[in-house]
Write a protein that holds these residues in place. Structure first.
Motif, PDB file in Angstrom:
ATOM      1  N   TYR A   1       2.426   1.893  -3.457  1.00 32.57           N
ATOM      2  CA  TYR A   1       1.556   2.447  -4.490  1.00 32.57           C
ATOM      3  C   TYR A   1       0.899   3.768  -4.117  1.00 32.57           C
ATOM      4  O   TYR A   1       0.390   4.464  -4.984  1.00 32.57           O
ATOM      5  CB  TYR A   1       0.505   1.418  -4.904  1.00 32.57           C
ATOM      6  CG  TYR A   1       1.129   0.296  -5.704  1.00 32.57           C
ATOM      7  CD1 TYR A   1       1.589   0.517  -6.997  1.00 32.57           C
ATOM      8  CD2 TYR A   1       1.317  -0.959  -5.147  1.00 32.57           C
ATOM      9  CE1 TYR A   1       2.202  -0.492  -7.728  1.00 32.57           C
ATOM     10  CE2 TYR A   1       1.918  -1.977  -5.873  1.00 32.57           C
ATOM     11  CZ  TYR A   1       2.352  -1.728  -7.163  1.00 32.57           C
ATOM     12  OH  TYR A   1       2.957  -2.729  -7.880  1.00 32.57           O
ATOM     13  N   THR A   2       0.914   4.142  -2.846  1.00 32.94           N
ATOM     14  CA  THR A   2       0.337   5.433  -2.465  1.00 32.94           C
ATOM     15  C   THR A   2       1.398   6.507  -2.265  1.00 32.94           C
ATOM     16  O   THR A   2       1.171   7.660  -2.575  1.00 32.94           O
ATOM     17  CB  THR A   2      -0.516   5.317  -1.181  1.00 32.94           C
ATOM     18  OG1 THR A   2       0.286   4.799  -0.123  1.00 32.94           O
ATOM     19  CG2 THR A   2      -1.719   4.431  -1.410  1.00 32.94           C
ATOM     20  N   ALA A   3       2.554   6.115  -1.734  1.00 35.34           N
ATOM     21  CA  ALA A   3       3.604   7.092  -1.451  1.00 35.34           C
ATOM     22  C   ALA A   3       4.806   6.939  -2.378  1.00 35.34           C
ATOM     23  O   ALA A   3       5.743   7.732  -2.297  1.00 35.34           O
ATOM     24  CB  ALA A   3       4.052   6.977   0.001  1.00 35.34           C
TER      25      ALA A   3
ATOM     26  N   VAL B   1       0.845  -1.208   0.000  1.00 40.07           N
ATOM     27  CA  VAL B   1       0.000   0.000   0.000  1.00 40.07           C
ATOM     28  C   VAL B   1       0.871   1.246   0.000  1.00 40.07           C
ATOM     29  O   VAL B   1       0.631   2.190  -0.761  1.00 40.07           O
ATOM     30  CB  VAL B   1      -0.967  -0.008   1.205  1.00 40.07           C
ATOM     31  CG1 VAL B   1      -1.673   1.329   1.351  1.00 40.07           C
ATOM     32  CG2 VAL B   1      -1.987  -1.138   1.070  1.00 40.07           C
TER      33      VAL B   1
END
Length: 106
Positions: free
Chosen positions: A37-39, A34
């Motif tokens: 792919y988010t940061a 997560v």
């Protein structure tokens, strides 16, 4: 000095430890994915991926070649334990199985 085969109790204890470690590593790998792919930070995946892979392989090997034999699991039980390894946190459930709580004497 000769080594003896591991007792049932020590094999079960090792499997419980690996099951718990595998479950924690699986959850940490999900968090790392997560974050990747988010940061945009993939270091967690690069670290946790191989750790989880080794723990997963150890879990499967112990389940198939040690614990199954020593506890007399049938095919259904073995498949359930293996299926639990691919569910995030499934190792926590496996580690709490009644037949893994107190191993019979060797």
């Amino acid at each position: 000095m000769t080594q003896t085969a591991p007792t049932t109790a020590s094999t079960v204890r090792a499997f419980r430890v690996v099951a718990l470690a595998e479950a924690v590593s699986w959850l940490l790998l999900i968090v790392a994915t997560v974050v990747k792919y988010t940061a945009g930070n993939a270091i967690g995946v690069h670290v946790m991926g191989p750790i989880h892979g080794v723990l997963f392989l150890a879990y499967v090997a112990l389940a198939l070649f040690e614990v199954r034999t020593k506890l007399g699991w049938d095919t259904r039980t073995t498949l359930i334990v293996l299926a639990d390894s691919v569910i995030p946190g499934g190792g926590f459930v496996v580690a709490r199985r009644r037949d893994l709580q107190a191993a019979p004497p060797a």
